[in-house]
Design a protein around this motif. Structure first.
Motif, short mmCIF file in Angstrom:
data_model
loop_
_atom_site.label_atom_id
_atom_site.label_comp_id
_atom_site.label_asym_id
_atom_site.label_seq_id
_atom_site.Cartn_x
_atom_site.Cartn_y
_atom_site.Cartn_z
N PRO A 102 16.43 -18.40 -9.40
CA PRO A 102 15.80 -17.79 -10.58
C PRO A 102 14.52 -17.06 -10.23
CG PRO A 102 15.38 -20.15 -10.52
CD PRO A 102 16.36 -19.87 -9.41
N THR A 103 14.15 -16.13 -11.09
CA THR A 103 12.95 -15.34 -10.84
C THR A 103 11.97 -15.39 -12.01
OG1 THR A 103 14.06 -13.37 -11.71
CG2 THR A 103 14.17 -13.74 -9.32
N ARG A 104 12.38 -15.99 -13.14
CA ARG A 104 11.52 -15.98 -14.34
C ARG A 104 11.30 -17.39 -14.87
NH1 ARG A 104 13.68 -11.90 -18.72
NH2 ARG A 104 15.64 -12.98 -18.28
N SER A 105 10.20 -17.56 -15.56
CA SER A 105 9.88 -18.83 -16.22
C SER A 105 10.72 -18.98 -17.49
CB SER A 105 8.40 -18.86 -16.58
OG SER A 105 8.14 -19.83 -17.58
N ALA A 106 11.06 -20.22 -17.81
CA ALA A 106 11.78 -20.49 -19.05
C ALA A 106 10.93 -20.18 -20.27
CB ALA A 106 12.21 -21.96 -19.08
N LEU A 107 9.61 -20.13 -20.08
CA LEU A 107 8.70 -19.95 -21.21
C LEU A 107 8.34 -18.49 -21.45
CD1 LEU A 107 6.30 -22.94 -20.44
CD2 LEU A 107 8.33 -22.92 -21.91
N GLU A 108 8.79 -17.60 -20.57
CA GLU A 108 8.41 -16.20 -20.72
C GLU A 108 9.51 -15.35 -21.35
OE1 GLU A 108 9.53 -14.16 -16.40
OE2 GLU A 108 7.52 -14.97 -16.73
N VAL A 109 10.66 -15.97 -21.64
CA VAL A 109 11.76 -15.22 -22.24
C VAL A 109 11.94 -15.65 -23.69
CG1 VAL A 109 12.92 -14.99 -20.02
CG2 VAL A 109 13.50 -16.90 -21.52
N PRO A 110 12.47 -14.81 -24.55
CA PRO A 110 12.72 -15.18 -25.94
C PRO A 110 13.69 -16.35 -26.02
CG PRO A 110 12.91 -12.81 -25.64
CD PRO A 110 12.81 -13.40 -24.28
N GLU A 115 16.20 -16.96 -27.89
CA GLU A 115 17.61 -16.58 -28.00
C GLU A 115 18.19 -16.26 -26.62
OE1 GLU A 115 19.89 -12.77 -29.85
OE2 GLU A 115 18.56 -13.85 -31.23
N GLU A 116 17.43 -15.57 -25.80
CA GLU A 116 17.89 -15.24 -24.45
C GLU A 116 18.00 -16.50 -23.59
OE1 GLU A 116 16.30 -12.78 -20.51
OE2 GLU A 116 15.54 -12.24 -22.51
N ARG A 117 17.02 -17.40 -23.74
CA ARG A 117 17.02 -18.64 -22.98
C ARG A 117 18.24 -19.50 -23.33
NH1 ARG A 117 12.07 -20.30 -24.22
NH2 ARG A 117 12.73 -21.68 -25.91
N ILE A 118 18.52 -19.64 -24.62
CA ILE A 118 19.66 -20.44 -25.05
C ILE A 118 20.96 -19.83 -24.54
CG2 ILE A 118 20.99 -21.23 -27.05
CD1 ILE A 118 18.43 -22.78 -26.59
N ALA A 119 21.05 -18.50 -24.55
CA ALA A 119 22.25 -17.84 -24.04
C ALA A 119 22.45 -18.14 -22.56
CB ALA A 119 22.16 -16.34 -24.28
N ALA A 120 21.35 -18.16 -21.80
CA ALA A 120 21.45 -18.48 -20.37
C ALA A 120 21.89 -19.93 -20.17
CB ALA A 120 20.10 -18.23 -19.69
N ARG A 139 23.96 -25.92 -12.15
CA ARG A 139 23.22 -24.68 -12.20
C ARG A 139 22.30 -24.57 -13.41
NH1 ARG A 139 26.04 -20.81 -9.81
NH2 ARG A 139 27.49 -22.49 -9.34
N LEU A 140 22.54 -25.38 -14.44
CA LEU A 140 21.68 -25.34 -15.62
C LEU A 140 20.22 -25.57 -15.25
CD1 LEU A 140 21.54 -25.18 -18.75
CD2 LEU A 140 21.80 -27.68 -18.77
N LEU A 141 19.99 -26.45 -14.27
CA LEU A 141 18.61 -26.74 -13.85
C LEU A 141 18.00 -25.62 -13.02
CD1 LEU A 141 18.92 -30.53 -12.93
CD2 LEU A 141 18.14 -29.50 -15.07
N GLY A 142 18.83 -24.66 -12.62
CA GLY A 142 18.33 -23.56 -11.82
C GLY A 142 18.30 -22.24 -12.56
N THR A 143 18.34 -22.30 -13.88
CA THR A 143 18.32 -21.05 -14.65
C THR A 143 16.95 -20.39 -14.65
OG1 THR A 143 18.08 -22.45 -16.61
CG2 THR A 143 20.26 -21.53 -16.18
#
Length: 564
Positions: A259-267, A269-274, A285-289
């Motif tokens: 991963p390249t982004r923080s879970a807290l920096e994305v909307p 809705e996008e986070r849940i989709a990931a 892989r869920l822990l590596g999103t």
């Protein structure tokens, strides 16, 4: 290469060059590499066959949680091309068959003594020799002693009042009998770690009734195991060398995208989709999103709550769903199991759940188990109670080092090692994936090959330069142990009472035992130690201080390998 059969016998005075304890992934590879170096090597194995953890753990549903494409040796391109890849996650039977195939393909069996357990080892500081005792009463002498005992190989067998009164069957997942049959029986399962989570759905399919005794609810992720597409396998095998190199330098010994982004920096809705995409794909892989799931509590909570919602959706009875929902520790800070229908199993009419936090076990009775609330009548009890992890098998051997120091005494307050490979006061003793190495936080075969290759290169250096003794320095050991603890403190791992810290064993000193800095970084550090002439080790009469800044090494984590 051809190996002289003179290596099958000890040298003058009955002296072996290398004695290896254990014939699983570590011991087999160590034997293969030691032979290449021309060292007289003998392996001792307690089981009647090779396999290590995959020999003993025959319980229903036993399966590896690393994908089969990467859960294998990489040292032989011919081996990886000829071995068939069939399922995404290999079963116990498949892993055992693989290790038997490797043993026979490389003619390793002739140097292994089976059904023989090592009961002790004593260092002779004048002769520079280990005397190793077996449970058969034999003694062997060796210049180098290597423990390849595995991180999860000493079962935890908790005692309960009245256990001897129970008239039904007592089964341990770590010592599962081949003739065990739970069909039509009332079965109790104690323990809901990885082993329980794998076995409970399988037992529930054949048992009359299953009662699960749960102390701590677990986060578990769907494995989504499936047959591998032959075209995918064919393509992967054309790129195996490149993929293996990526594994070697990754954090976890696998080529998963990073991963390249923080879970807290994305909307949201996008986070849940990931998260949904990772859940459907299955595996860990869920822990590596996102980058910060294991280092930031707020980021971790986004994943934890996602899984909690999944539990509530899957489990139909709200009270049972509540009991199965973890809330007291961050997701991923205990070993994350992969399951095949675990939560769904609690929708079956023949499965019930007992919460041991509210109604603890008081005792066993002739007919079953009595909790503080009721007596549960059972025909069989399955103990899925885990292992005395990482240090248990080493302390069971309890070698005696310099000046009569035992390993039990040395590690009374917790394990102390240099690089997870050696410990001060115990010359010429090497540990494969010992405490202070990445071990259980990685793909084990990749970590094992790194450790074994380093040890063999070290032995080659000693042999070439006529050095009889190597020993970790006390200062280097202290610095490395501090570094292991410091790295762990920057993660969320210490927040859970897990077997990573020894919390599952009464009286075991608490410390975070694996190295959480990643296999890529660890490899760089080990390579730097070797390239620098082994600073921090005493070689013969020479000892140098560690001049390496362990924290300065950055992990090398390549990306971009597609997954099935």
């Amino acid at each position: 290469m051809d190996v002289s059969h003179d290596q099958d016998r000890p040298g003058p005075g009955g002296l072996w060059d290398v004695v290896v304890i254990g014939a699983g992934f570590s011991g087999l590879y160590l034997l293969h590499r030691a032979r290449e170096l021309g060292l007289r090597t003998r392996v001792y194995e307690a089981a009647p066959d090779v396999g290590g953890v995959w020999y003993w753990n025959r319980y229903p549903g036993a399966r590896c949680d690393t994908e089969s494409m990467y859960y294998s040796y990489s040292f032989s391109p011919e081996l990886e091309q000829e071995w068939p890849l069939e399922e995404r996650y290999p079963s116990q039977e498949k892993n055992l068959a693989y290790l038997r195939h490797v043993t026979d393909r490389f003619d390793l069996r002739r140097d292994i003594v089976f059904e023989t357990r090592i009961s002790g080892a004593v260092w002779d500081d004048e002769e520079h020799v280990w005397t190793v005792r077996t449970d058969t009463g034999d003694e062997v002498r060796t210049r180098y002693l290597v423990t390849a005992v595995g991180c999860l190989s000493t079962p935890s067998k908790p005692r309960f009042e009245g256990l001897e009164e129970f008239t039904g069957e007592l089964l341990y997942t770590s010592e599962w009998p081949e003739d065990a049959d739970l069909t039509g029986k009332r079965v109790g399962v104690i323990g809901t770690g990885s082993t329980g989570i794998q076995s409970i759905p399988e037992i529930a399919r054949i048992a009359a009734h299953v009662t699960v005794f749960q102390r701590t609810p677990q986060y578990t992720l769907p494995a989504n195991n499936h047959r591998l597409d032959p075209d995918f396998v064919k393509d992967l095998k054309t790129r195996y060398r490149e993929i293996r190199e990526r594994c070697r330098h990754s954090a976890a010994g696998t080529p998963y995208p990073v991963p390249t982004r923080s879970a807290l920096e994305v909307p949201e809705e996008e986070r849940i989709a990931a998260f949904e995409q990772a859940w459907e794909r299955g595996g860990g892989r869920l822990l590596g999103t996102y980058t910060d799931i294991l280092v930031d509590e707020a980021a971790n909570e986004t994943v934890a709550e996602f899984v909690r919602r999944k539990i509530r959706e899957i489990v139909k009875d709200p009270r049972t769903a509540e009991l199965l929902t973890p809330t007291t520790y961050p997701i991923g800070t205990k070993r994350i199991p992969l399951d095949s229908g675990y939560y769904e199993t609690f929708n079956r009419e023949n499965v019930s759940l007992v919460d041991l936090r509210r109604t603890p076990i008081e005792r066993f009775t002739p007919r079953g188990i009595r909790t503080s609330e009721t007596e549960v009548e059972l025909d069989a009890v399955v103990f899925a109670t885990g292992f005395d992890a990482i240090t248990g098998s080493l302390l069971a051997i309890d070698p005696v080092g310099r000046d009569g120091l035992t390993l039990q005494e040395k590690w009374a307050k917790g394990p102390l090692t240099y690089l997870g490979i050696a410990t001060a006061g115990f010359p010429n003793l090497f540990m494969i994936t010992g405490p202070g190495s990445p071990s259980v936080l990685t793909n084990m075969p990749t970590a094992i090959e790194q450790h074994v290759d380093w040890v063999i290169d070290c032995l080659a250096h000693l042999e070439k330069n006529g050095i009889a003794v190597i020993e970790a320095g006390a200062r280097a050991e202290e610095r490395w142990t501090d570094h292991v603890g410091e790295v762990a403190s920057r993660t969320l791992y210490p927040m859970a009472a897990s077997w990573y810290v020894g919390a599952n064993i009464d009286g075991k000193p608490r410390s975070f035992m694996p190295y959480a800095g990643g296999l890529g970084r660890f490899r760089k550090i080990c390579d730097a130690v070797a390239a620098g002439g082994y600073p921090g080790f005493r070689l013969g009469d020479r000892e140098t201080e560690v001049d390496i800044d362990f924290g300065a090494f950055t992990p090398d984590i390549p990306t971009g390998v597609p997954q099935p």
